[in-house]
Design an enzyme around this catalytic site. Structure first.
Site, PDB file in Angstrom:
ATOM      1  N   HIS A  27       0.819  -1.215   0.000  1.00 31.63           N
ATOM      2  CA  HIS A  27       0.000   0.000   0.000  1.00 31.63           C
ATOM      3  C   HIS A  27       0.854   1.267   0.000  1.00 31.63           C
ATOM      4  CE1 HIS A  27       0.992   0.888   4.198  1.00 31.63           C
ATOM      5  NE2 HIS A  27       0.887  -0.422   4.408  1.00 31.63           N
ATOM      6  N   THR A  30       0.952   6.127   4.690  1.00 33.75           N
ATOM      7  CA  THR A  30      -0.053   6.684   5.597  1.00 33.75           C
ATOM      8  C   THR A  30       0.647   7.633   6.573  1.00 33.75           C
ATOM      9  OG1 THR A  30       0.179   5.053   7.369  1.00 33.75           O
ATOM     10  CG2 THR A  30      -1.238   4.441   5.518  1.00 33.75           C
ATOM     11  N   ASN A  33       2.801   5.638   8.851  1.00 35.53           N
ATOM     12  CA  ASN A  33       4.087   5.278   8.246  1.00 35.53           C
ATOM     13  C   ASN A  33       5.075   6.419   8.449  1.00 35.53           C
ATOM     14  OD1 ASN A  33       2.557   3.596   5.454  1.00 35.53           O
ATOM     15  ND2 ASN A  33       3.547   2.663   7.211  1.00 35.53           N
ATOM     16  N   GLY A  40       0.190  -2.157  12.013  1.00 36.32           N
ATOM     17  CA  GLY A  40      -0.440  -3.463  12.132  1.00 36.32           C
ATOM     18  C   GLY A  40      -1.800  -3.513  11.469  1.00 36.32           C
ATOM     19  N   GLU A 100      -2.039  -7.000   7.441  1.00 30.23           N
ATOM     20  CA  GLU A 100      -0.716  -6.854   8.032  1.00 30.23           C
ATOM     21  C   GLU A 100      -0.622  -7.657   9.331  1.00 30.23           C
ATOM     22  OE1 GLU A 100       2.215  -6.771   7.778  1.00 30.23           O
ATOM     23  OE2 GLU A 100       2.916  -4.689   7.581  1.00 30.23           O
ATOM     24  N   ARG A 117       7.914   1.403  26.377  1.00 28.91           N
ATOM     25  CA  ARG A 117       6.958   0.284  26.309  1.00 28.91           C
ATOM     26  C   ARG A 117       7.501  -0.869  25.474  1.00 28.91           C
ATOM     27  NH1 ARG A 117       0.995   0.574  25.017  1.00 28.91           N
ATOM     28  NH2 ARG A 117       1.158  -1.410  26.158  1.00 28.91           N
ATOM     29  N   GLY A 173       3.617  -4.623   4.302  1.00 28.63           N
ATOM     30  CA  GLY A 173       5.032  -4.957   4.358  1.00 28.63           C
ATOM     31  C   GLY A 173       5.362  -6.341   4.873  1.00 28.63           C
TER      32      GLY A 173
END
Length: 225
Positions: A27, A30, A33, A40, A100, A117, A173
């Site tokens: 794709h 975005t 990205n 995900g 994804e 995290r 990806g």
């Protein structure tokens, strides 16, 4: 890039069309990205640049006579598939196996070494040591992604009604790498095999007499940044 996959074989004096060409596209870009957020299965649309990348790629692929199209149901993949097809009157079949990899509770987190995290839980092995990657809560392993995407690809390649046809597949990806991993000997430590594809990169799989080969890998039609 090959424009059609029509190839002839003569058997007992009869000529028949064999083969299938499968064009797999990642794709367009975005906002997540661009911000390096873990996307995900979060349903994030293309941004302005992503639509431009898809438009440039669509122009380069405008002469390919696609007979069928498949896409991840996530909006960024569907938008990309629609732009590549343009005015071709072809329905896009959604298949969840093309989605994804899921990052579970980490979706939306920034993929940065300093993000607390993501530390100390095996997650940062995602790109550098995929064989040691530990999926977060609610997420998928690389093996799970390989299994579902490979099942999709093998089922598609076996579709007799698509023999002699060109097929578009829009995905993501890690999902694309999962599909391609079935085409060459590898194990999980080599999952990325040359790195993640750029947005709107196109790979071409040729199916001949039931055998799949990777003819082009991650080709882009815009200026490399």
């Amino acid at each position: 890039m090959r424009r059609a996959c029509r190839e002839e074989k003569t058997i007992l004096g009869k000529t028949r069309v064999i083969g299938m060409d499968i064009y797999i596209i990642r794709h367009g870009e975005t906002d997540w990205n661009a911000l390096r957020k873990l996307q995900g299965q979060a349903d994030i649309p293309l941004n302005e640049k992503g639509r431009w990348l898809a438009a440039v790629t669509a122009e380069a692929m405008k002469d390919i006579p696609f007979a069928a199209a498949y896409s991840s149901p996530l909006v960024r993949a569907m938008e990309t598939a629609k732009m590549i097809l343009g005015d071709r009157d072809i329905p896009i079949i959604q298949d969840r196996r093309l989605m994804e990899i899921s990052f579970g509770v980490f979706e939306g987190e920034e993929m940065k070494p300093e993000n607390p995290r993501l530390q100390g839980n095996g997650f940062m092995n995602f790109f550098i040591a995929p064989d040691q990657y530990i999926a977060p809560e609610g997420g998928e392993t690389f093996q799970q992604v390989c299994d579902r995407t490979t099942r999709f690809l093998k089922e598609l390649a076996a579709r007799k009604e698509l023999e002699g046809k060109n097929v578009l597949v829009a995905s993501h990806g890690a999902a694309i790498k999962g599909m391609l991993s079935s085409l060459y000997p590898t194990d999980l430590k080599d999952f990325w095999h040359g790195g993640v594809h750029k947005n709107c990169a196109v790979s071409l799989i040729r199916v001949r007499d039931g055998q799949m080969t990777l003819a082009e890998d991650g080709k882009i039609y815009y200026e490399n940044e």
